[in-house]
Enzyme design. Structure first.
Site, mmCIF file in Angstrom:
data_model
loop_
_atom_site.group_PDB
_atom_site.id
_atom_site.type_symbol
_atom_site.label_atom_id
_atom_site.label_comp_id
_atom_site.label_asym_id
_atom_site.label_seq_id
_atom_site.Cartn_x
_atom_site.Cartn_y
_atom_site.Cartn_z
ATOM 1 N N HIS A 61 0.821 -1.202 0.000
ATOM 2 C CA HIS A 61 0.000 0.000 0.000
ATOM 3 C C HIS A 61 0.860 1.259 0.000
ATOM 4 O O HIS A 61 1.895 1.309 0.660
ATOM 5 C CB HIS A 61 -0.916 0.009 1.220
ATOM 6 C CG HIS A 61 -2.006 -1.010 1.116
ATOM 7 N ND1 HIS A 61 -3.146 -0.797 0.376
ATOM 8 C CD2 HIS A 61 -2.112 -2.255 1.631
ATOM 9 C CE1 HIS A 61 -3.910 -1.880 0.452
ATOM 10 N NE2 HIS A 61 -3.307 -2.783 1.207
ATOM 11 N N LYS A 268 -11.327 -1.943 2.576
ATOM 12 C CA LYS A 268 -10.926 -1.295 1.333
ATOM 13 C C LYS A 268 -11.707 -1.856 0.152
ATOM 14 O O LYS A 268 -11.568 -1.386 -0.953
ATOM 15 C CB LYS A 268 -9.431 -1.505 1.120
ATOM 16 C CG LYS A 268 -8.574 -0.861 2.193
ATOM 17 C CD LYS A 268 -7.099 -0.972 1.822
ATOM 18 C CE LYS A 268 -6.211 -0.335 2.866
ATOM 19 N NZ LYS A 268 -5.993 -1.216 4.035
ATOM 20 N N ILE A 354 -2.284 -5.840 14.019
ATOM 21 C CA ILE A 354 -1.535 -5.504 12.783
ATOM 22 C C ILE A 354 -2.293 -6.138 11.613
ATOM 23 O O ILE A 354 -2.154 -7.324 11.326
ATOM 24 C CB ILE A 354 -0.096 -6.051 12.819
ATOM 25 C CG1 ILE A 354 0.597 -5.757 14.145
ATOM 26 C CG2 ILE A 354 0.703 -5.543 11.622
ATOM 27 C CD1 ILE A 354 1.049 -4.353 14.362
ATOM 28 N N GLU A 355 -3.117 -5.334 10.991
ATOM 29 C CA GLU A 355 -3.816 -5.828 9.807
ATOM 30 C C GLU A 355 -3.332 -5.004 8.626
ATOM 31 O O GLU A 355 -2.239 -4.470 8.666
ATOM 32 C CB GLU A 355 -5.341 -5.747 10.017
ATOM 33 C CG GLU A 355 -5.837 -4.397 10.435
ATOM 34 C CD GLU A 355 -7.322 -4.221 10.167
ATOM 35 O OE1 GLU A 355 -7.830 -4.797 9.193
ATOM 36 O OE2 GLU A 355 -7.977 -3.495 10.916
ATOM 37 N N CYS A 419 7.051 -30.848 -10.875
ATOM 38 C CA CYS A 419 5.773 -30.170 -11.148
ATOM 39 C C CYS A 419 5.809 -29.725 -12.593
ATOM 40 O O CYS A 419 6.610 -28.887 -12.966
ATOM 41 C CB CYS A 419 5.583 -28.984 -10.222
ATOM 42 S SG CYS A 419 4.242 -27.895 -10.717
ATOM 43 N N CYS A 421 3.408 -28.270 -14.527
ATOM 44 C CA CYS A 421 2.771 -27.007 -14.931
ATOM 45 C C CYS A 421 3.668 -25.806 -14.630
ATOM 46 O O CYS A 421 3.763 -24.882 -15.408
ATOM 47 C CB CYS A 421 1.426 -26.822 -14.250
ATOM 48 S SG CYS A 421 0.297 -28.193 -14.478
#
Lengths: 501, 123, 425
Positions: A61, A268, A354-355, A419, A421
């Site tokens: 952000h 948001k 804390i987000e 793997c 792919c």
């Protein structure tokens, strides 16, 4: 978990213990590892970053929306400036794409003005409101009714999980002890002064570890630790579930910008974005719940995503979905980060709530915590040989054929594709299993190498990865797990049929 | 004995003809719906004594793989399937293994051998 | 990086690839190689240990490995080279193959002709976007088959199988044989999607409850699957509220279809048909890229391995002829299109002059089942060329209609050949 007598035995003594090896805890550990300190970083899970860090929107952000005057508002702007250089040091992918908040009405335009004003006050660089026409030019798929957009050039995308691994790895390289599957059950609390008690260490399922300073960075579980110390704030922690859709990289009609809708007080909103690896991503929803482990995806959550995303990009079709998932972030009533040394204790630093925008803020959070550590009486002397550079291991699929040939010559295990792919080789898998922050589960490998994330979603690689994990860890295949305890893949050898079966 | 009709799906080949079988007890009187004569044989067998193939694996010591696939040489009576499977779980072959090596001779007195259905080198 | 030159390089050693390699050799190609990513030849047949293979080609009832070994042995006899444990990373339109393995490192193969024989892969669950948790215990049926039959481990004890494809039904029996319990099979369609005989001998025989028009709407269990929730669906496949049932289980197996595996084809510029997921091919199984042929499930998913072999033989023969310069040009002017109740037709385009020399087969699948006799009609610009009766048609079963040299006159000048299915009476 019951606190057994054996857990109380003192197993070690450190200057600093950090509880929680998520993104924030790992970056704090890395920051502190530049000083002459003995540091212990613990996490209850078999891997670092398995909480909020592994399943979120992965946006760096710019910081225009966190309110002026809050700690969060301050740290995100500073953190954003520190973020990309940190990614360079740690060899973590990022893209400074810039981000857009898209207005669909004239009312929304007023919100954009307010956001820009807020951002400018805080010193977010380069903010600009562009016209609807300009937005459509930059992103032709955006809703034709777009009236304008707030452009934040310093916003971007990164890989929060790899950042966690890289930071923890760099901390370990610089002497930090990392202990996984180690759960903080209680604190060692001792008398200190008339007004304060000293937090002298942590009791875990692997014994007790003493420290001069204990840092709690427990994400969703911060309240459980606070309860042990009787620390209360004017909010309670709730898990906020965010559901997501991930699309195939090859999906036609993919959006290649970071688009936010106009925000509401709670969230948001549902974004349409592209991950740093090139997959279009829709999300998150915001659904509060008590159960901190409920990462189930709800049908109504998916419906909400489809509806939300179509507001931004009406032409979007929900085809070529390769995965839906849910992540949990800390939600609460108070919309600010709590990072402090609570007054009634000595030697304890608490991080709570804390987000978002935790990832962008993380380097600034670590700096802030460092100052708190100093205030708790620890002398911070720089190490002479601190190495801030961490080099990632080779990503086979990103190399040229010549480089691939050289790598296989050096280690033939790079010549076996596990793997198909995502073109992940056995060499890469083995390297991750024996790295400083070892990957010991299927999901740990998946997050580090992207194996199993492609079109076949693990159909091809699963048996092969189980075989490699079993061999490298020296455990029977039936003990190989996907993520956490009890997530075993296999139940028994085919021919060991129980009696009566 | 009264005449009765039973509906069957022929499993002899992938077509899967839907058979209507008229029979008196185990005696088949008429078969309808079959596209070829194998359908008639199937109906007779299915009405008198249903049989199925046994397809499974057995353990291998020192093999390129830990198991080798095995099959019954012919279909066995249905009720013998689970008892034979149980017998086969006790078997452990030693690599290298030949194609159509006998694993269980005259399995549980059915007169049918169980044999390997591929070769397998040693590890 | 070491380089090698081959007349024909075949990518994949399943039934399509092996047949192609053998046919290419027999058509005169000198150096023929098959490239296989697994440690042995045979492809997925090696884990398909059940019987039911070979009824068309051998008039025998073989198991998957027995069927595969017939061709593995033959390929060795005719001198086909094999590169095993080798993974193709890239294929260019100029038929340059970049592959890696542990022994040789990076290998570059220049081939005069290439046969794509990568087969198909299973539809994964992510694409289905089932709500709920993401615990251990969710497998595609084929992955479970490999674990049980090859690796020797059980992926669970109590199963719910979503989808009634052949592999799902085969696995239902296989798991039952190994002491596991199959609690339920669920099929979203109103009919079974695999072969009826598998329904009889794998599902009915063991009293496994199979429910039609139901699907999984939720997965319970944080670490390992603990239950799935099923629900009835309406005609638009939407769950009907109030019909939910929680089925305790520890494993969810998915048998919801196969998709041709064509990532490599795309890299070479091979054009794919969105209806099949496979390349557009002509009557010689050549793709739009000259010299690149395609064989078997990579083109469209067959219901019988015998047809895969036949497609491989055809592709291989033409690849061999291309490589030896006996035929490098064709006049692909006749388009083949799907008419009423036809999903797609293979080939999509053909050179009518080929029909002058030899018969050719149109293969197609229907969109809707019709459990009554139908006409299959082939028309050239609207004029009937051929018609035949089918007693029934089902989307799960491929249908073939043969054109013979005596039909040549009718199609020679046409622009478009169409195939349609019409109910009789």
């Amino acid at each position: 978990m019951d606190i057994k007598e054996e857990y109380k035995e003192v197993k070690g003594k450190y200057d600093v213990i950090i509880i929680g090896a998520g993104l924030v805890g790992s970056i704090i550990a890395r920051r502190l590892s530049q000083y002459e300190l003995d540091i212990l970083l613990i996490d209850k899970e078999p891997d670092v970053g398995t909480g909020t860090s592994k399943a979120n929107t992965a946006i760096v952000h710019a910081g225009y929306d966190s309110p002026f005057g809050t700690l969060r508002g301050k740290l995100v702007v500073k953190g954003n400036r520190m973020f990309y250089p940190m990614c360079e040091e740690l060899d973590v992918p990022y893209k400074i794409t810039g981000t857009y908040v898209v207005a669909l009405t004239d009312e929304d335009l007023k919100t954009l003005e307010k956001l820009m004003e807020n951002g400018r006050k805080k010193g977010v660089p380069g903010l600009e409101i562009i016209s609807g026409e300009e937005m459509r030019r930059r992103e032709p798929l955006v809703n034709p009714e777009t009236t304008g957009a707030l452009y934040a050039p310093t916003g971007g995308v990164s890989d929060p999980f790899m950042l966690t691994v890289a930071a923890a790895e760099n901390a370990v390289m610089n002497g930090t002890d990392l202990m996984l599957e180690t759960k903080a059950l209680d604190f060692v609390v001792e008398p200190f002064s008339l007004h304060k008690k000293k937090v002298a260490g942590v009791v875990t399922n692997r014994g007790t570890f003493l420290a001069d300073v204990t840092i709690a960075s427990a994400g969703l579980y911060c309240d459980e630790l606070m309860e042990k110390l009787d620390i209360k704030y004017d909010f309670y922690v709730r898990a906020r579930k965010g559901e997501y859709y991930v699309f195939d990289k090859a999906k036609k009609g993919s959006v290649h910008n970071v688009l936010f809708p106009c925000p509401t007080p709670v969230t948001k909103g549902i974004l349409v974005t592209t991950t740093v690896h090139g997959n279009m991503l829709l999300g998150p929803t915001a659904y509060e719940l008590k159960d901190k482990e409920d990462t189930s995806v709800r049908a109504e959550g998916l419906a909400e995503l489809r509806e939300g995303a179509k507001r931004l990009v009406p032409s979007l079709e929900i085809t070529d979905v390769i995965r839906v998932f849910a992540g949990l972030r800390a939600g609460g009533f108070l919309h600010d980060f709590i990072i402090e040394a609570p007054a009634k204790y000595w030697g304890f630093i608490n991080l709570a709530g804390i987000e978002s925008p935790g990832m962008a803020s993380s380097p600034a959070i670590a700096e802030y915590v460092e100052n708190l550590v100093r205030e708790q009486g620890l002398e911070l002397r720089k190490k002479k040989d601190w190495n801030p550079i961490r080099v990632g291991r080779p990503d086979f699929s990103e190399l040229s054929p010549e480089e691939q040939a050289i790598l296989i010559e050096k280690d033939p295990r790079y010549g076996r594709i596990v793997c198909r792919c995502e073109t992940v080789t056995e060499g890469e898998i083995v390297a991750e299993i024996h790295s400083p922050v070892p990957a010991r589960t299927y999901d740990a490998l998946k997050r580090r190498t992207w194996l199993g994330t492609g079109r076949c979603q693990g159909g091809f690689d699963t048996p092969r990865v189980i075989e490699i994990l079993s061999r490298e860890l020296g455990i029977p295949p039936t003990e190989v797990i996907k993520e956490s305890w009890g997530s075993n893949f296999l139940t028994r050898p085919t021919k060991d049929v129980p009696e009566g079966g | 004995m009264a005449e009765e009709t039973t509906k069957l799906i022929c499993i002899t080949c992938p077509v899967g003809c839907e058979l209507t079988v008229t029979h008196e007890g185990k005696k088949v009187l008429k078969v309808e719906g079959n596209q070829c004569k194998l359908g008639i044989e199937y109906a007779k067998q299915e009405i008198s004594e249903p049989r199925r193939m046994i397809i499974t694996t057995v353990r291998v010591k020192g093999g390129f793989h830990p198991l080798v696939p095995v099959r019954s040489a012919e279909p066995v009576p249905k009720e013998k399937i689970f008892p034979i499977l149980k017998e086969l779980r006790k078997v452990e072959l030693e690599a290298p293994i030949e194609m159509h090596q006998v694993v269980l001779e005259n399995a549980l007195g059915t007169g049918v051998d169980v044999v390997t259905s591929r070769s397998l080198p040693a590890s | 990086m070491f380089e090698k030159q081959y007349d024909v390089a075949v990518i994949g050693s399943g039934p399509g690839g092996l047949a192609a390699a053998i046919a290419a050799k027999e058509a005169g190609a000198q150096d023929v190689v098959v490239i296989e990513r697994d440690v042995e030849l045979g492809g997925i047949l090696l884990q398909c240990i059940h019987n039911g293979f070979g009824s068309v080609i051998f008039k025998e009832d073989l198991t998957g490995p027995e069927y595969a070994y017939r061709f593995i042995d033959q390929a060795r006899e005719v001198g086909v080279e094999a590169m095993m444990d080798t993974f193709v990373l890239d294929l260019t339109p100029h038929r340059e193959i970049y592959a890696i393995n542990k022994r040789d490192g990076m290998v570059k193969i220049n081939a005069r002709a290439v046969v794509l024989a990568m087969g198909c892969r299973e539809r994964p669950r992510g694409a289905l976007a089932i709500p709920g948790f993401r615990p251990a215990g969710i497998y595609t049926a084929g992955t479970a088959q490999r674990l049980v039959n090859i690796e020797g481990y059980m992926p669970g004890e109590r199963f719910v199988i979503l989808g009634s494809g052949d592999i799902g039904m085969i696995m239902a029996r296989r798991l039952t044989f190994e002491g596991a319990k199959v609690e339920r099979m669920l099929e979203i369609l109103p009919y079974i999607s695999g072969l009826k005989r598998n329904y009889v001998q794998c599902v009915l025989d063991y009293n496994i409850p199979l429910q039609l028009q139901r699907t999984v709407i939720d997965i319970k269990g944080r670490n390992r699957v603990e239950a799935v929730v099923s629900a009835q669906v309406d005609e638009h496949w939407q769950p009907i509220p109030g019909t939910e049932e929680t089925i305790p289980c520890d494993t969810l197996l998915l048998s919801v279809g196969l998709i041709p595996e064509n990532e490599l084809s795309k890299k070479a510029g091979v054009e794919l048909n969105p209806l099949t997921g496979g390349p557009y091919v002509d009557d010689t199984m050549q793709t739009n890229v000259p010299g690149i042929f395609a064989a078997g499930n990579v083109v469209h998913v067959y219901d019988l391995v015998d047809w895969v072999t036949k497609a491989g033989l055809l592709a291989g023969r033409h690849a061999g002829e291309y490589a030896t310069q006996r035929r490098t040009e064709s006049d692909r002017k006749l388009r083949v299109v799907a008419g009423d109740n036809v999903h797609h037709v293979i080939p999509e385009v053909l050179d009518p002059s080929d029909l002058e020399r030899e018969p050719l087969e149109l293969q197609f699948r229907v969109r809707r089942p019709v459990e009554a006799p139908v006409w299959v009609k082939v028309e050239a610009d609207g004029e009937l060329v051929k018609r035949k009766t089918e007693r029934y048609v089902r989307p799960s079963e491929m249908i073939m209609v043969k054109l013979s040299p005596k039909d040549y006159d009718k199609v020679a000048g046409a622009k478009k050949l169409s195939v349609r299915v019409e109910e009789k009476g």
